[in-house]
Design an enzyme around this catalytic site. Structure first.
Site, PDB file in Angstrom:
ATOM      1  N   GLU A 268      -9.048  85.813  36.898  1.00  0.00           N
ATOM      2  CA  GLU A 268     -10.030  85.883  35.628  1.00  0.00           C
ATOM      3  C   GLU A 268     -10.751  84.718  35.319  1.00  0.00           C
ATOM      4  OE1 GLU A 268     -11.055  88.813  34.831  1.00  0.00           O
ATOM      5  OE2 GLU A 268      -9.277  90.034  35.539  1.00  0.00           O
ATOM      6  N   CYS A 303     -14.465  82.523  27.574  1.00  0.00           N
ATOM      7  CA  CYS A 303     -14.903  82.897  28.786  1.00  0.00           C
ATOM      8  C   CYS A 303     -16.092  83.935  28.594  1.00  0.00           C
ATOM      9  CB  CYS A 303     -13.894  83.736  29.522  1.00  0.00           C
ATOM     10  SG  CYS A 303     -13.009  85.129  28.778  1.00  0.00           S
TER      11      CYS A 303
HETATM   12  P1  NAP Z   1      -7.794  75.848  33.992  1.00  0.00           P
HETATM   13  O1  NAP Z   1      -7.889  74.205  33.559  1.00  0.00           O
HETATM   14  O2  NAP Z   1      -8.241  76.465  35.152  1.00  0.00           O
HETATM   15  O3  NAP Z   1      -6.308  76.142  33.560  1.00  0.00           O
HETATM   16  C1  NAP Z   1      -5.743  77.229  33.380  1.00  0.00           C
HETATM   17  C2  NAP Z   1      -4.270  77.104  33.802  1.00  0.00           C
HETATM   18  O4  NAP Z   1      -4.055  76.831  35.169  1.00  0.00           O
HETATM   19  C3  NAP Z   1      -3.395  76.596  33.062  1.00  0.00           C
HETATM   20  O5  NAP Z   1      -2.187  76.722  32.726  1.00  0.00           O
HETATM   21  C4  NAP Z   1      -3.425  74.929  33.903  1.00  0.00           C
HETATM   22  O6  NAP Z   1      -2.295  74.190  33.697  1.00  0.00           O
HETATM   23  C5  NAP Z   1      -3.306  75.825  35.131  1.00  0.00           C
HETATM   24  N1  NAP Z   1      -3.449  74.872  36.105  1.00  0.00           N
HETATM   25  C6  NAP Z   1      -4.077  73.846  36.259  1.00  0.00           C
HETATM   26  N2  NAP Z   1      -4.283  73.296  37.575  1.00  0.00           N
HETATM   27  C7  NAP Z   1      -3.465  74.165  38.431  1.00  0.00           C
HETATM   28  C8  NAP Z   1      -3.080  74.164  39.827  1.00  0.00           C
HETATM   29  N3  NAP Z   1      -3.532  73.259  40.506  1.00  0.00           N
HETATM   30  N4  NAP Z   1      -2.182  75.230  40.385  1.00  0.00           N
HETATM   31  C9  NAP Z   1      -1.947  76.096  39.559  1.00  0.00           C
HETATM   32  N5  NAP Z   1      -2.247  76.420  37.979  1.00  0.00           N
HETATM   33  C10 NAP Z   1      -3.085  75.221  37.655  1.00  0.00           C
HETATM   34  O7  NAP Z   1      -8.503  76.333  32.667  1.00  0.00           O
HETATM   35  P2  NAP Z   1      -8.644  75.988  31.216  1.00  0.00           P
HETATM   36  O8  NAP Z   1      -9.142  74.963  31.034  1.00  0.00           O
HETATM   37  O9  NAP Z   1      -7.149  76.054  30.627  1.00  0.00           O
HETATM   38  O10 NAP Z   1      -9.234  77.370  30.413  1.00  0.00           O
HETATM   39  C11 NAP Z   1     -10.457  77.350  30.528  1.00  0.00           C
HETATM   40  C12 NAP Z   1     -11.045  78.323  31.636  1.00  0.00           C
HETATM   41  O11 NAP Z   1     -10.444  79.716  31.634  1.00  0.00           O
HETATM   42  C13 NAP Z   1     -12.607  78.702  31.388  1.00  0.00           C
HETATM   43  O12 NAP Z   1     -13.248  78.573  32.552  1.00  0.00           O
HETATM   44  C14 NAP Z   1     -12.457  80.075  30.980  1.00  0.00           C
HETATM   45  O13 NAP Z   1     -13.855  80.706  31.242  1.00  0.00           O
HETATM   46  C15 NAP Z   1     -11.401  80.787  31.702  1.00  0.00           C
HETATM   47  N6  NAP Z   1     -11.121  81.918  31.073  1.00  0.00           N
HETATM   48  C16 NAP Z   1     -11.435  83.103  31.465  1.00  0.00           C
HETATM   49  C17 NAP Z   1     -10.959  84.371  30.893  1.00  0.00           C
HETATM   50  C18 NAP Z   1     -11.238  85.676  31.504  1.00  0.00           C
HETATM   51  O14 NAP Z   1     -10.562  86.468  31.119  1.00  0.00           O
HETATM   52  N7  NAP Z   1     -12.037  85.646  32.462  1.00  0.00           N
HETATM   53  C19 NAP Z   1     -10.128  84.438  29.655  1.00  0.00           C
HETATM   54  C20 NAP Z   1      -9.992  82.983  29.141  1.00  0.00           C
HETATM   55  C21 NAP Z   1     -10.494  81.976  29.595  1.00  0.00           C
HETATM   56  P3  NAP Z   1      -2.563  73.003  32.711  1.00  0.00           P
HETATM   57  O15 NAP Z   1      -2.696  73.508  31.406  1.00  0.00           O
HETATM   58  O16 NAP Z   1      -1.123  72.417  32.515  1.00  0.00           O
HETATM   59  O17 NAP Z   1      -3.598  72.075  33.351  1.00  0.00           O
END
Ligand code: NAP
Length: 500
Positions: A268, A303
């Site tokens: 997602e 998102c």
């Molecule tokens: P992110 O940087 O992609 O991080 C999401 C999660 O992934 C965090 O727990 C992060 O841990 C972890 N992560 C980071 N690097 C990773 C790796 N190499 N391997 C596995 N996991 C890893 O996203 P975010 O900045 O937290 O959230 C914002 C994004 O989420 C936006 O793009 C938003 O659109 C999207 N979002 C989508 C939805 C939907 O339903 N489609 C809903 C909400 C948000 P750390 O925090 O420790 O880096």
């Protein structure tokens, strides 16, 4: 649940709040194997909140072994559905009782306005967990039309050990959207919260344990995405990973799966959602409220943020006046003040990224009508004004890239076809909304939009009964919420019999 709290009550509750800081592995609170910690910062004032276990590969291994053991023992995976439902419903009760505590944890660590966490995130969390709990003993498997001598059952079984990786923008809610169906289906889970917002996830695991979930079924491993998240995704004994986060990290997860055991990956991801307003839209005042909410709710760190307003040229000025009036009425500031509607952005790095987009908007020729600046610097927090750009062209960065901040881009159209083309001219496809009084047009345009959720005459992500997920680069292979979410945490098995 208390839905209205005054600021003094909130302060008193914060003073008594205990932030959980350890991992939760195999039914026990657990420090990281090397004793290291990381420190989430309060985005409203820049102050450290607590030292939280920064887990290691060893911790991930231990949690996955516990999850596998629990799964194989069948204490949850093969528990009678009505008994599984009972435990889940007890968990739901506890989450509901602790709603204010969980809401405060998310407001403190993510800077989310308390009126949103108490009024929206927690009620949605409870409703989601409850809906999936109640589904447990209402699902039937199937038989195939294979003739009398070969009875054949098509059954659904839990997948096994499931990794859940969630972002910081809706910490407890995103965890619930995944936990509810994954646990209800009988899986064991290992949940990794975002580094900035680990508290409510850890608390959820403690509450589930208190409700009677067997050890090893629900583990929480806080720590860096590049360590803990990657270790879960690359692990050979994890059967599935469900992820909500950025498109960039989502791509990496597919590589991890390809290079390890081809585990199922559900993604997602991000969005750049259009809001189309036709000249015959009903009640422009109401439309302006929805438009402002879609663009600026949760500081645009959402998102499905409606970050592109595509408005019919002859009503643009009238609508914009109303949207600007709306946005100006939103109180900005301390997320713990129940009146606040716009809090800080999550980190200083993220705030500077958003400010860079604002600079790029002006440099590329868009006209900044409202906002555009960092504010409330004296708080030590990371606040940016709600910002509106007019005269945006769809090739500009502010129109194409997910900003994840309070920035709305305005574009105009003359014909319905132009509106659809503009709306669909994006790499993303998470959500869209449209406003018109013409029911035939509403139906035609809703069907033409390439997005997972289309709302008509409102801004909505649906409710717990409706699937939520994206087309194109907004998602892959699955949906959160509804029966579709439940099914994705199961495997299909065919049992073919030869009667002797
Ligand atoms: P992110 O940087 O992609 O991080 C999401 C999660 O992934 C965090 O727990 C992060 O841990 C972890 N992560 C980071 N690097 C990773 C790796 N190499 N391997 C596995 N996991 C890893 O996203 P975010 O900045 O937290 O959230 C914002 C994004 O989420 C936006 O793009 C938003 O659109 C999207 N979002 C989508 C939805 C939907 O339903 N489609 C809903 C909400 C948000 P750390 O925090 O420790 O880096």
């Amino acid at each position: 649940m208390t839905t209205k709290l005054d600021q003094n009550t909130i302060r008193a509750k914060i003073a008594k709040l205990s932030l959980p800081t350890l991992a939760f592995i195999d039914g026990k609170d657990s420090p990281s194997s090397d004793g290291n910690t990381q420190c989430p910062i309060n985005p409203a004032n820049g102050r450290p909140l607590a030292q939280v276990a920064a887990c290691t590969h060893q911790d991930v291994d231990r949690a996955i072994q516990a999850a596998r053991r629990a799964f194989e023992q069948g204490c949850w995976s093969r528990l009678h559905p009505s008994d599984r439902k009972k435990v889940m419903l007890k968990f739901v009760d506890l989450v509901e009782k602790h709603s204010t505590e969980l809401a405060l944890m998310d407001s403190l660590s993510a800077g989310k306005p308390i009126s949103d966490t108490i009024g929206i995130d927690l009620p949605d969390t409870v409703a989601c967990l409850q809906w999936h709990a109640e589904l447990v003993d209402k699902l039937y498997d199937k038989t195939a039309p294979t003739g009398l001598s070969n009875p054949c059952m098509i059954v659904r079984e839990p997948i096994g050990v499931v990794g859940l990786i969630v972002p910081w923008n809706f910490p407890v809610q995103m965890a619930a959207w995944k936990l509810g169906p994954a646990l209800a289906a009988g899986n064991s889970v290992v949940l990794k919260p975002a580094s900035q917002t680990p508290f409510s996830a850890i608390r959820l695991a403690q509450l589930a344990w208190q409700a009677g979930l067997p050890p090893g079924v629900f583990n929480v491993i806080p720590g860096e995405g590049s360590t803990v998240g990657k270790a879960i995704c690359c692990h050979m004994d994890v059967d599935m990973v469900a992820f909500t986060g950025s498109t960039e990290i989502g791509r990496q997860l597919l590589r991890y799966s390809a290079h390890s055991n081809l585990k199922r990956v559900i993604l997602e991801l991000g969005g750049k959602s259009p809001q189309i307003v036709f000249a015959d839209a009903p009640d422009l005042d109401l439309v302006a409220q929805h438009v402002a909410n879609a663009a600026f709710w949760n500081m645009g760190e959402n998102c499905s943020c409606g970050s592109r307003l595509i408005v019919q040229a002859n009503v643009k000025d009238e609508l914009l006046q109303r949207v600007i009036k709306q946005v100006r009425s939103w109180p900005v500031g301390d997320p713990l003040d129940p009146k606040t509607r716009l809090g800080p952005l999550i980190t200083s790095a993220h705030m500077y990224k958003v400010l860079d987009y604002i600079t790029a908007g002006t440099q590329e020729g868009a006209r900044c009508l409202l906002g555009g600046n960092q504010i409330l610097q004296d708080t030590g927090g990371w606040f940016v004004e709600a910002t509106i750009f007019d005269q945006v062209q769809n090739h500009m960065r502010i129109a194409r890239e997910e900003i994840f901040g309070p920035v709305l881009s305005i574009m105009t159209f003359d014909t319905e076809d132009q509106a659809i083309r503009l709306a669909n001219d994006t790499n993303y496809g998470l959500a869209a909304s449209l406003y018109t009084t013409d029911i035939s047009r509403a139906n035609r345009v809703a069907r033409a939009l390439r997005a997972g959720t289309v709302s008509v005459n409102c801004y909505s992500e649906g409710d717990v009964t409706t699937p939520f997920g994206g087309f194109k680069e907004s998602g892959l292979f699955g949906r959160d919420k509804s029966i579709y979410a439940h099914l994705q945490y199961t495997e299909l098995k065919t049992i073919w019999m030869q009667l002797l």
